[in-house]
Design an enzyme around this catalytic site. Structure first.
Site, PDB file in Angstrom:
ATOM      1  N   ASP A   1      38.882  39.055  38.517  1.00  0.00           N
ATOM      2  CA  ASP A   1      37.499  39.354  38.869  1.00  0.00           C
ATOM      3  C   ASP A   1      36.538  38.520  38.036  1.00  0.00           C
ATOM      4  OD1 ASP A   1      37.749  41.454  40.857  1.00  0.00           O
ATOM      5  OD2 ASP A   1      38.650  42.636  39.254  1.00  0.00           O
TER       6      ASP A   1
ATOM      7  N   GLU B   1      36.703  48.193  51.074  1.00  0.00           N
ATOM      8  CA  GLU B   1      37.563  48.072  49.896  1.00  0.00           C
ATOM      9  C   GLU B   1      36.826  48.688  48.714  1.00  0.00           C
ATOM     10  OE1 GLU B   1      39.253  44.511  46.982  1.00  0.00           O
ATOM     11  OE2 GLU B   1      38.490  44.024  48.988  1.00  0.00           O
TER      12      GLU B   1
END
Length: 267
Positions: free
Chosen positions: A60, A49
């Site tokens: 995040d 990824e």
């Protein structure tokens, strides 16, 4: 059949679980990113990824946020991801997917993004901020290009909505193991296994678990219930801590090798 579909078909036949490292494109520079991607297969990864840096990251935690900021400050541009993919195409490389904000896709156009990604050898995209209610057009375009649209299910997603997300996704489902942002955890929710088991009964898609996988021990705990494991912050932290391209690659590949052994031993 997409490269991701083919991969999971082969893994199921061999009774193996996928290991998917996350790497931020351009952290600390695109040359180091390329070196890491070239080394991951031999280290035991099955697919990768690649995070596309964005000034307003979605879900995040501080480790990945910092990596995005470092990449942007070093002059990262989206075109570098496509150029990198083309340099890797033709090699015996792992399937690669991008983790990308829908705002980036929207800015350059859905068809343009898919075309550029496919031409660069990417097999799909994880789009964390694309609502299932607004995903139909992009999902249709992705299917037409055999490009996987991977969407996220979280512990707080209502079950009816989980089914809708699964129906509009291809490649695999990304199951977020914890409520909150990315980052390494020492403990995972006690109901995680039950939730993933329920979801498995609703879809034929492979289910990959991400968020919070910090060590070989954590990976071993989750490997029996997942089709794959996604490891991000623990890898990005090692990239930030090492100095020099060779040391960065060595640190990442050693850790990926430890994860691979733990997953295989547990399954």
């Amino acid at each position: 059949m997409s490269a991701i579909d083919q991969l999971f078909s082969e893994l199921r036949q061999s009774k193996k679980k996928a290991l998917m490292p996350f790497v931020t494109a351009g952290d600390p520079n695109i040359e180091t990113t390329e070196a890491i991607l070239r080394a991951l297969g031999d280290a035991g990864a099955d697919l990768c990824e690649l995070g596309i840096p964005y000034s307003d990251p979605v879900a995040d935690g501080p480790v990945i946020q910092s990596s995005y900021q470092r990449a942007l400050e070093s002059g990262f541009k989206l075109q570098q991801v496509f150029d990198l993919g083309k340099r890797l195409t033709g090699d015996a490389m792992l399937p690669r997917v991008t983790m990308v904000s829908y705002s980036i896709i929207h800015r350059i156009g859905m068809e343009t993004y898919i075309k550029k990604a496919v031409e660069a050898g990417y097999s799909g995209a994880i789009v964390p901020d694309l609502l299932v209610e607004e995903s139909a057009e992009f999902a249709k375009l992705c299917k037409a290009s055999d490009f996987s649209l991977i969407q996220l299910v979280t512990p707080t997603t209502p079950r009816e909505r989980q089914v809708r997300i699964a129906e509009s996704s291809t490649g695999f489902l990304y199951y977020v193991s914890v409520t909150g942002i990315t980052g390494e955890r020492t403990a995972l929710p006690t109901d995680l296994v039950d939730n993933v088991s329920w979801l498995r009964g609703q879809t034929d898609l492979p289910i990959c678990i991400g968020f919070g996988i910090s060590s070989p021990d954590t990976a071993a705990q989750l490997a029996p219930v997942a089709d794959g494991l996604i490891v991000g912050s623990a890898i990005v932290r090692r990239i930030a801590s090492a100095s020099g391209k060779e040391n960065v690659v060595r640190s990442v590949t050693e850790f990926v090798g430890q994860l691979r052994k733990a997953i295989d031993d547990a399954t």
